[in-house]
Design a protein around this motif. Structure first.
Motif, PDB file in Angstrom:
ATOM      1  N   ASP A 214      17.594  31.418  43.803  1.00 26.54           N
ATOM      2  CA  ASP A 214      18.080  31.710  45.156  1.00 26.54           C
ATOM      3  C   ASP A 214      17.000  32.464  45.906  1.00 26.54           C
ATOM      4  OD1 ASP A 214      19.374  32.390  47.453  1.00 26.54           O
ATOM      5  OD2 ASP A 214      21.085  33.374  46.480  1.00 26.54           O
ATOM      6  N   THR A 216      17.043  33.991  48.605  1.00 29.25           N
ATOM      7  CA  THR A 216      17.439  35.260  49.233  1.00 29.25           C
ATOM      8  C   THR A 216      17.305  36.423  48.260  1.00 29.25           C
ATOM      9  OG1 THR A 216      19.771  34.965  48.625  1.00 29.25           O
ATOM     10  CG2 THR A 216      19.059  34.079  50.753  1.00 29.25           C
ATOM     11  N   THR A 217      17.087  36.126  46.969  1.00 26.07           N
ATOM     12  CA  THR A 217      16.925  37.207  45.987  1.00 26.07           C
ATOM     13  C   THR A 217      15.454  37.463  45.659  1.00 26.07           C
ATOM     14  OG1 THR A 217      17.042  35.722  44.068  1.00 26.07           O
ATOM     15  CG2 THR A 217      19.127  36.517  44.980  1.00 26.07           C
ATOM     16  N   ALA A 242      16.832  39.555  37.850  1.00 30.98           N
ATOM     17  CA  ALA A 242      16.842  39.216  39.272  1.00 30.98           C
ATOM     18  C   ALA A 242      17.844  40.093  40.000  1.00 30.98           C
ATOM     19  CB  ALA A 242      17.206  37.731  39.459  1.00 30.98           C
ATOM     20  N   PRO A 243      17.501  40.556  41.160  1.00 28.99           N
ATOM     21  CA  PRO A 243      18.443  41.389  41.906  1.00 28.99           C
ATOM     22  C   PRO A 243      19.670  40.602  42.328  1.00 28.99           C
ATOM     23  CG  PRO A 243      16.564  40.776  43.290  1.00 28.99           C
ATOM     24  CD  PRO A 243      16.236  40.333  41.892  1.00 28.99           C
ATOM     25  N   PRO A 245      22.485  38.959  44.586  1.00 29.86           N
ATOM     26  CA  PRO A 245      22.366  38.345  45.911  1.00 29.86           C
ATOM     27  C   PRO A 245      22.772  39.326  47.003  1.00 29.86           C
ATOM     28  CG  PRO A 245      23.469  36.869  44.369  1.00 29.86           C
ATOM     29  CD  PRO A 245      23.331  38.182  43.681  1.00 29.86           C
TER      30      PRO A 245
END
Length: 485
Positions: A214, A216-217, A242-243, A245
């Motif tokens: 994604d 956006t991450t 991963a952070p 969303p």
């Protein structure tokens, strides 16, 4: 079967909103029975039924805006009008209105003039509208099919609204892709409703899609914060790190959107037209109104005012009426078409009223000819009608000069905008105790501020000052009203 079409209840109105129905299908109605309340650009109006019979269908919902001339209710009066209304509108129960119209229910039209029929609305000439685009479950808008595959150029980094999904495999930069839209080799900003805009080139977006990343991450390390291939690989190769969303952060919460329609829409248009048409000038005057406040208390004790509300506004209104007779040009109108100034030797006194529906300015017709008790009754009836939302369009038409009482809100003064078609408006501020010099001594007095806005095309500074001075003098000493009347 008869249909009642929405009439023009004002001066050239084109539409109205259905506020509340007083009847439902199956009800028996009589001639002149109130069946519906509508809100026009000027007022809430009750409409009587012109027919007698049984309500067959309500052809407009509450809250719906309807064009003048469109049928809003059908009544079965015992007559048979044939297979269907000529207008092409749908009558019957709600379920019948939701059914598809058959071709034999609408009049035959030339092929080039025939428009698609929107259920419940009938055929309209030349008013076909595009169908709204569908929304995906994520809230993004699906792109409409383009009529041709001709390439369309777009500057680099120009924001575009489309799904975050990548172009089909094999598409090349600068060539039409997915319905003929080109994909630029430069970095694009892509955002969808409810999603965070990101900077990334099309190949990077395709890579992210293939790897299930994604965007956006991903924190971009490229030029201007754009996302590179290395950034995507870095996130993909670091599982469980991963952070979360952050798309939800882009969704605005705590907001309310209020449709601008009816009185609020008409008021906004009128105020803009007035502010940018008539050159406004505003003058201010502080006045010792102690004597006026004492006069109000004395009037309340008189038998003629026993059942009438007496307030300082009554004497302000009387002072304006007397001053308007002394200076007739203050009660004039600028006729742009005829290039004339129309001086009116009658006064329809407008009183600005704040209501739940917005600002209304009904006026007391021929206020100059009323006695003080009759003026008090007229002002009371005007205020009561406005608060109840029953002000009619005729009550707001034809005003010549206006008073706005901002003092009831605890405000000292303001710069009011002229009511369209008028040359002056007086703002009456709150009355409060202030130190005042009387006979060389500082004493507490009842003081208010008057603000007069006027059209400088008609009223020059001298005239505006004289009018405001005389109004103030009469409020300082109400006996002057008798002397100048």
């Amino acid at each position: 079967m008869k249909e009642f079409k929405l009439p023009d209840v004002g001066e050239g109105l084109t539409e109205a909103e259905i506020v509340r129905w007083h009847v439902k299908p199956g009800d028996l109605v009589k001639v002149n029975q109130i069946i519906v309340e509508i809100e026009t650009a000027k007022a809430v109006v009750e409409l009587p039924c012109p027919f007698e019979g049984v309500v067959a269908a309500l052809m407009a919902d509450e809250g719906e805006t309807v064009d003048v001339g469109r049928p809003i209710i059908s009544v079965d009066d015992g007559t048979d009008t044939g297979p269907g209304p000529v207008s092409g509108s749908v009558s019957g129960t709600d379920s019948e209105r939701g059914a598809a119209l058959n071709d034999d229910m609408v009049p035959a039209l030339p092929k080039e003039e025939r428009q698609p029929v929107l259920v419940g609305y009938g055929v309209k000439m030349g008013t076909a509208k595009r169908r709204p685009r569908k929304q995906s479950p994520t809230g993004s808008v699906e792109p409409a099919a383009r009529p041709s595959a001709e390439p369309v150029t777009r500057p680099a980094a120009e924001p575009v609204t489309r799904p975050a999904a990548e172009p089909a495999a094999g598409s090349q930069p600068g060539l039409p892709a997915r319905g003929g839209e080109p994909v630029s080799a430069a970095v694009e900003t892509v955002a969808s409703p409810g999603r965070v805009a990101v900077l990334a080139k099309p190949p990077v977006r395709k890579l992210a899609k293939d790897l299930g990343v994604d965007l956006t991450t991903v924190i971009g390390t490229g030029p201007q914060g754009s996302i590179t291939r290395e950034d995507v690989h870095s996130v993909h190769s670091a599982p469980n790190t991963a952070p979360a969303p952050v798309a939800a952060r882009a969704v605005q919460t705590g907001e309310e959107r209020i449709p601008v329609k009816g009185v609020r829409k008409a008021t906004a248009q009128a105020m803009v037209a007035s502010a940018f048409t008539a050159p406004h000038v505003t003058e201010f005057l502080q006045v010792d109104v102690t004597a006026t406040m004492e006069a109000v208390q004395r009037l309340r004790q008189l038998p003629d005012f026993a059942e009438v509300k007496v307030s300082p506004l009554l004497l302000v209104a009387k002072a304006v009426l007397v001053a308007a007779r002394r200076y007739p040009m203050i009660n004039a109108t600028w006729d742009e078409a005829g290039q004339e100034i129309v001086v009116k030797h009658y006064v329809n006194l407008g009183i600005a009223a704040a209501t739940p529906r917005g600002l209304l300015v009904p006026n007391v017709k021929d206020a100059h000819a009323l006695s003080l008790p009759d003026l008090a009754r007229a002002l009371g009836a005007l205020a009561e009608t406005a608060r109840a939302g029953r002000t009619q369009p005729a009550d707001m038409a034809g005003g010549t000069i206006t008073i706005t009482n901002v003092g009831v809100f605890g405000v000292d003064a303001g710069t009011p905008i002229l009511n369209p078609g008028e040359s002056a408006i007086l703002a009456f501020g709150q009355v409060r105790d202030m130190p005042w010099v009387v006979d060389g001594q500082i004493v507490p007095r009842k003081v208010c501020t008057l603000a007069l806005s006027f059209d400088h095309r008609i009223v020059d500074g001298e005239l505006g000052s004289l009018f405001l001075r005389d109004v103030g003098a009469m409020l300082q000493d109400p006996l002057r009203m008798l002397a100048w009347s």
